[in-house]
Design an enzyme around this catalytic site. Structure first.
Site, mmCIF file in Angstrom:
data_model
loop_
_atom_site.group_PDB
_atom_site.id
_atom_site.type_symbol
_atom_site.label_atom_id
_atom_site.label_comp_id
_atom_site.label_asym_id
_atom_site.label_seq_id
_atom_site.Cartn_x
_atom_site.Cartn_y
_atom_site.Cartn_z
ATOM 1 N N LYS A 1 0.834 -1.219 0.000
ATOM 2 C CA LYS A 1 0.000 0.000 0.000
ATOM 3 C C LYS A 1 0.864 1.264 0.000
ATOM 4 O O LYS A 1 0.626 2.182 -0.783
ATOM 5 C CB LYS A 1 -0.938 0.013 1.220
ATOM 6 C CG LYS A 1 -1.847 -1.195 1.325
ATOM 7 C CD LYS A 1 -2.726 -1.129 2.552
ATOM 8 C CE LYS A 1 -2.000 -1.109 3.874
ATOM 9 N NZ LYS A 1 -1.219 -2.349 4.173
ATOM 10 N N ARG B 1 -0.153 -8.643 13.686
ATOM 11 C CA ARG B 1 -0.686 -7.653 12.740
ATOM 12 C C ARG B 1 -1.564 -8.327 11.701
ATOM 13 O O ARG B 1 -2.587 -7.775 11.281
ATOM 14 C CB ARG B 1 0.473 -6.891 12.087
ATOM 15 C CG ARG B 1 1.097 -5.892 13.053
ATOM 16 C CD ARG B 1 2.513 -5.543 12.711
ATOM 17 N NE ARG B 1 2.631 -4.831 11.457
ATOM 18 C CZ ARG B 1 3.781 -4.689 10.801
ATOM 19 N NH1 ARG B 1 4.883 -5.233 11.263
ATOM 20 N NH2 ARG B 1 3.816 -4.013 9.694
HETATM 21 P P1 ADP Z 1 2.342 -1.784 3.217
HETATM 22 O O1 ADP Z 1 2.368 -0.273 3.138
HETATM 23 O O2 ADP Z 1 1.096 -2.374 2.606
HETATM 24 O O3 ADP Z 1 2.582 -2.309 4.598
HETATM 25 P P2 ADP Z 1 4.837 -1.598 1.704
HETATM 26 O O4 ADP Z 1 4.456 -0.754 0.545
HETATM 27 O O5 ADP Z 1 5.670 -0.980 2.762
HETATM 28 O O6 ADP Z 1 3.537 -2.327 2.325
HETATM 29 O O7 ADP Z 1 5.593 -2.881 1.109
HETATM 30 C C1 ADP Z 1 6.183 -3.858 1.982
HETATM 31 C C2 ADP Z 1 7.550 -4.250 1.424
HETATM 32 O O8 ADP Z 1 7.366 -5.006 0.230
HETATM 33 C C3 ADP Z 1 8.443 -3.075 1.048
HETATM 34 O O9 ADP Z 1 9.778 -3.391 1.408
HETATM 35 C C4 ADP Z 1 8.280 -2.940 -0.472
HETATM 36 O O10 ADP Z 1 9.468 -2.463 -1.092
HETATM 37 C C5 ADP Z 1 7.972 -4.367 -0.897
HETATM 38 N N1 ADP Z 1 6.974 -4.455 -1.971
HETATM 39 C C6 ADP Z 1 5.898 -3.637 -2.178
HETATM 40 N N2 ADP Z 1 5.189 -4.047 -3.260
HETATM 41 C C7 ADP Z 1 5.822 -5.152 -3.728
HETATM 42 C C8 ADP Z 1 5.586 -6.050 -4.836
HETATM 43 N N3 ADP Z 1 4.539 -5.874 -5.656
HETATM 44 N N4 ADP Z 1 6.435 -7.077 -5.006
HETATM 45 C C9 ADP Z 1 7.498 -7.250 -4.174
HETATM 46 N N5 ADP Z 1 7.792 -6.457 -3.127
HETATM 47 C C10 ADP Z 1 6.961 -5.421 -2.898
HETATM 48 P P1 AMP Z 2 1.246 0.505 9.176
HETATM 49 O O1 AMP Z 2 2.348 1.517 8.989
HETATM 50 O O2 AMP Z 2 0.037 0.811 8.350
HETATM 51 O O3 AMP Z 2 1.737 -0.914 9.005
HETATM 52 O O4 AMP Z 2 0.774 0.653 10.698
HETATM 53 C C1 AMP Z 2 1.663 0.397 11.768
HETATM 54 C C2 AMP Z 2 0.888 0.278 13.078
HETATM 55 O O5 AMP Z 2 0.244 1.535 13.369
HETATM 56 C C3 AMP Z 2 -0.255 -0.740 13.080
HETATM 57 O O6 AMP Z 2 0.214 -2.059 13.374
HETATM 58 C C4 AMP Z 2 -1.152 -0.174 14.187
HETATM 59 O O7 AMP Z 2 -0.641 -0.446 15.476
HETATM 60 C C5 AMP Z 2 -1.038 1.326 13.959
HETATM 61 N N1 AMP Z 2 -2.063 1.837 13.011
HETATM 62 C C6 AMP Z 2 -1.845 2.417 11.792
HETATM 63 N N2 AMP Z 2 -2.997 2.782 11.217
HETATM 64 C C7 AMP Z 2 -3.983 2.424 12.088
HETATM 65 C C8 AMP Z 2 -5.408 2.499 12.056
HETATM 66 N N3 AMP Z 2 -6.065 3.040 10.999
HETATM 67 N N4 AMP Z 2 -6.090 2.010 13.119
HETATM 68 C C9 AMP Z 2 -5.459 1.486 14.176
HETATM 69 N N5 AMP Z 2 -4.120 1.360 14.263
HETATM 70 C C10 AMP Z 2 -3.380 1.815 13.241
#
Ligand code: ADP
Ligand code: AMP
Length: 218
Positions: free
Chosen positions: A13, A172
């Site tokens: 995301k 998570r």
């Molecule tokens: P989220 O915001 O949903 O938690 P991230 O965008 O931070 O996820 O992505 C998680 C990890 O996976 C990051 O290190 C990113 O570089 C990698 N990543 C994101 N999209 C892809 C993909 N389509 N294929 C492989 N790796 C990905």
């Molecule tokens: P993320 O960066 O989206 O992976 O979020 C990291 C952590 O922040 C999560 O594991 C939650 O503890 C908290 N968090 C982020 N967004 C929310 C939300 N919309 N509601 C509740 N907790 C959140």
């Protein structure tokens, strides 16, 4: 255009929100980033959220709703925004409906990322970011073009999230399936939901999202 990116932790995301925000001139609103900034700054919200985030549980609805309510009211959100990591519970989704209606704004699209659990764990385990500008990378899937140097700002300092460890990831994922997955049905029923194959490589996912946005704009 106002969008929600919906999907489990590690689905991509943040990566896609940054790409689409840059290409479309939208603001990326990540509650995770905002909460981490609050923890770092030692604010009251940060103090309340720190231990919860370290465990991988969800921060209370009222805290994140208040953060988003304040942020969406700021002028830079007028052109449109991408919600990344919010809403994560049905009460958050209901609060979002209300705060958008109160401001005469509408939700254009919710994009659901479909990614297998094993891939999520691999993505989270290899995630790192530029310590200066926050640009996201991955040990295997997205290395900086010059090793050790951030593509976006040239910094040579990188960091890993405290909650990106095997134990917290399980929690998570559980929170996602229990609290957040019901939002898929919620937005489907509203006719706002589109799903994409989040298992595809990063660039292909970006193209798939661009195609969806073009359909919505047409
Ligand atoms: P989220 O915001 O949903 O938690 P991230 O965008 O931070 O996820 O992505 C998680 C990890 O996976 C990051 O290190 C990113 O570089 C990698 N990543 C994101 N999209 C892809 C993909 N389509 N294929 C492989 N790796 C990905
Ligand atoms: P993320 O960066 O989206 O992976 O979020 C990291 C952590 O922040 C999560 O594991 C939650 O503890 C908290 N968090 C982020 N967004 C929310 C939300 N919309 N509601 C509740 N907790 C959140």
């Amino acid at each position: 255009m106002n969008l929600i990116l919906l999907g489990p932790p590690g689905a991509g995301k943040g990566t896609q929100a940054a790409a689409i925000a840059a290409s479309r001139g939208l603001v990326q609103l990540s509650t995770g980033d905002m909460l981490r900034a609050a923890v770092k700054a030692g604010t009251e919200v940060g103090k309340q959220a720190k231990a919860i985030m370290e465990r991988g549980d969800l921060v209370p609805d009222e805290i994140v709703i208040r953060i988003i309510d304040e942020r969406i009211g700021q002028p830079d959100c007028e052109n449109g925004f991408i919600l990344d990591g919010f809403p994560r519970t049905l009460p958050q989704a209901a609060a979002l409906d209300k705060l958008l209606a109160d401001r005469n704004k509408q939700l254009d699209l919710v994009i659901e990322f479909k990614v297998d659990d094993a891939a999520l764990v691999e993505r989270i385990s290899g995630r790192f970011a530029c310590a200066k500008c926050g640009a996201g990378y991955h040990d295997k899937f997205k290395q900086p073009k010059t090793p050790g140097v951030c593509d976006a700002c040239g910094s040579t300092e990188f960091s890993r999230r405290a909650d990106d460890n095997a134990e917290t990831v399980k929690n998570r994922l559980m929170a996602y399936y229990k609290e957040t997955a019901p939002l898929i049905g919620y937005y489907f029923a509203k006719g706002k939901l589109k799903s994409i194959d989040g298992m595809a490589p990063i660039d292909q996912v970006t193209h798939a999202i661009e195609r969806l946005l073009a359909e919505v704009a047409a």
